[in-house]
Every structure is written in C-alpha cells, then in structure tokens.
Design a protein around this motif. Structure first.
Motif, PDB file in Angstrom:
ATOM      1  N   PRO A   1      55.974  70.793  16.577  1.00  9.51           N
ATOM      2  CA  PRO A   1      56.865  71.154  17.684  1.00  9.51           C
ATOM      3  C   PRO A   1      58.296  70.663  17.504  1.00  9.51           C
ATOM      4  CG  PRO A   1      54.764  70.440  18.550  1.00  9.51           C
ATOM      5  CD  PRO A   1      54.737  70.186  17.070  1.00  9.51           C
ATOM      6  N   ALA A   2      58.485  69.487  16.942  1.00  6.87           N
ATOM      7  CA  ALA A   2      59.843  68.969  16.726  1.00  6.87           C
ATOM      8  C   ALA A   2      60.588  69.829  15.702  1.00  6.87           C
ATOM      9  CB  ALA A   2      59.788  67.520  16.266  1.00  6.87           C
ATOM     10  N   GLU A   3      59.893  70.253  14.654  1.00  7.61           N
ATOM     11  CA  GLU A   3      60.518  71.101  13.643  1.00  7.61           C
ATOM     12  C   GLU A   3      60.859  72.472  14.222  1.00  7.61           C
ATOM     13  OE1 GLU A   3      59.691  72.904   9.169  1.00  7.61           O
ATOM     14  OE2 GLU A   3      58.205  71.593  10.106  1.00  7.61           O
ATOM     15  N   LEU A   4      59.960  73.019  15.038  1.00  4.66           N
ATOM     16  CA  LEU A   4      60.216  74.302  15.676  1.00  4.66           C
ATOM     17  C   LEU A   4      61.434  74.206  16.595  1.00  4.66           C
ATOM     18  CD1 LEU A   4      59.407  77.217  16.190  1.00  4.66           C
ATOM     19  CD2 LEU A   4      57.823  76.393  17.927  1.00  4.66           C
ATOM     20  N   GLN A   5      61.523  73.115  17.358  1.00  5.56           N
ATOM     21  CA  GLN A   5      62.671  72.931  18.246  1.00  5.56           C
ATOM     22  C   GLN A   5      63.968  72.862  17.434  1.00  5.56           C
ATOM     23  OE1 GLN A   5      62.691  69.325  20.550  1.00  5.56           O
ATOM     24  NE2 GLN A   5      64.215  70.124  21.961  1.00  5.56           N
ATOM     25  N   CYS A   6      63.962  72.146  16.326  1.00  9.76           N
ATOM     26  CA  CYS A   6      65.158  72.059  15.476  1.00  9.76           C
ATOM     27  C   CYS A   6      65.560  73.433  14.936  1.00  9.76           C
ATOM     28  CB  CYS A   6      64.920  71.095  14.317  1.00  9.76           C
ATOM     29  SG  CYS A   6      64.911  69.371  14.801  1.00  9.76           S
ATOM     30  N   LEU A   7      64.583  74.214  14.510  1.00  8.33           N
ATOM     31  CA  LEU A   7      64.876  75.552  13.983  1.00  8.33           C
ATOM     32  C   LEU A   7      65.490  76.446  15.055  1.00  8.33           C
ATOM     33  CD1 LEU A   7      61.680  76.216  11.847  1.00  8.33           C
ATOM     34  CD2 LEU A   7      64.014  75.908  10.989  1.00  8.33           C
ATOM     35  N   VAL A   8      64.914  76.414  16.252  1.00  5.36           N
ATOM     36  CA  VAL A   8      65.417  77.257  17.334  1.00  5.36           C
ATOM     37  C   VAL A   8      66.815  76.815  17.745  1.00  5.36           C
ATOM     38  CG1 VAL A   8      65.076  77.916  19.744  1.00  5.36           C
ATOM     39  CG2 VAL A   8      63.142  77.914  18.166  1.00  5.36           C
ATOM     40  N   LEU A   9      67.003  75.520  17.919  1.00  5.73           N
ATOM     41  CA  LEU A   9      68.322  75.026  18.329  1.00  5.73           C
ATOM     42  C   LEU A   9      69.384  75.325  17.269  1.00  5.73           C
ATOM     43  CD1 LEU A   9      67.389  71.641  20.032  1.00  5.73           C
ATOM     44  CD2 LEU A   9      68.039  73.802  21.119  1.00  5.73           C
ATOM     45  N   ALA A  10      69.040  75.193  16.000  1.00  5.66           N
ATOM     46  CA  ALA A  10      69.991  75.508  14.932  1.00  5.66           C
ATOM     47  C   ALA A  10      70.348  76.992  14.934  1.00  5.66           C
ATOM     48  CB  ALA A  10      69.413  75.107  13.579  1.00  5.66           C
ATOM     49  N   ALA A  11      69.380  77.836  15.277  1.00  8.74           N
ATOM     50  CA  ALA A  11      69.628  79.278  15.282  1.00  8.74           C
ATOM     51  C   ALA A  11      70.517  79.710  16.446  1.00  8.74           C
ATOM     52  CB  ALA A  11      68.305  80.038  15.324  1.00  8.74           C
ATOM     53  N   VAL A  12      70.367  79.062  17.603  1.00 12.59           N
ATOM     54  CA  VAL A  12      71.124  79.501  18.780  1.00 12.59           C
ATOM     55  C   VAL A  12      72.403  78.708  19.003  1.00 12.59           C
ATOM     56  CG1 VAL A  12      69.057  80.358  19.934  1.00 12.59           C
ATOM     57  CG2 VAL A  12      69.853  78.049  20.416  1.00 12.59           C
ATOM     58  N   ASP A  13      72.559  77.575  18.324  1.00 10.11           N
ATOM     59  CA  ASP A  13      73.714  76.697  18.535  1.00 10.11           C
ATOM     60  C   ASP A  13      75.065  77.419  18.458  1.00 10.11           C
ATOM     61  OD1 ASP A  13      74.791  74.002  19.004  1.00 10.11           O
ATOM     62  OD2 ASP A  13      75.585  74.254  16.959  1.00 10.11           O
TER      63      ASP A  13
END
Length: 74
Positions: A25-37
């Motif tokens: 879940p932490a890795e998924l959150q990082c991927l999503v946040l990096a994509a939408v940032d």
C-alpha cells in the motif's frame, strides 16, 4: 480506424501493467501521488481540505449546542 490487417507485431502495445492489489500500500500510494503531483493546485487543495474539515466538525458543533438550547436527547 485501425488497420486490423497489420501483423500483430506492428500494433502498438499497452504500457507495462501490474495488479495494484499486489503492491505494498505504501508503494501504491507513492506511485499514485507521483503521477498526480504535477496536476495538483496546492491552493485549491488547501481550501477544499479546510472546507471538508469544517463540514466534519459541523455535526459535533450542532450536537454540543443541542443541550444548551433546551433540547432533549430522547
């Protein structure tokens, strides 16, 4: 319209895919946040977050005032 008679190797391939459930879940959150940032307007986000917090507190404020106004709980 795509030419379906082209050989399969000439058709474009989708990007690499993975099962989101398989990620930590932490890795998924990082991927999503990096994509939408790049698309986040920080001022709008801060205003909306403050508005949502105000809306979350509203029921408690109402209930706290209920007893003071002479209302009953039953």
């Amino acid at each position: 319209m795509a030419n379906l008679r082209r050989p399969p190797r000439a058709r474009p391939h989708p990007p690499a895919q993975w099962e989101p459930e398989a990620l930590d879940p932490a890795e998924l959150q990082c991927l999503v946040l990096a994509a939408v940032d790049p698309y986040i307007d920080c001022d709008v986000l801060a205003r909306q977050t403050a508005r949502e917090e105000e809306q979350r507190r509203a029921p408690a404020v109402f209930l706290d005032g209920w007893g003071a106004a002479g209302g009953t709980s039953a």
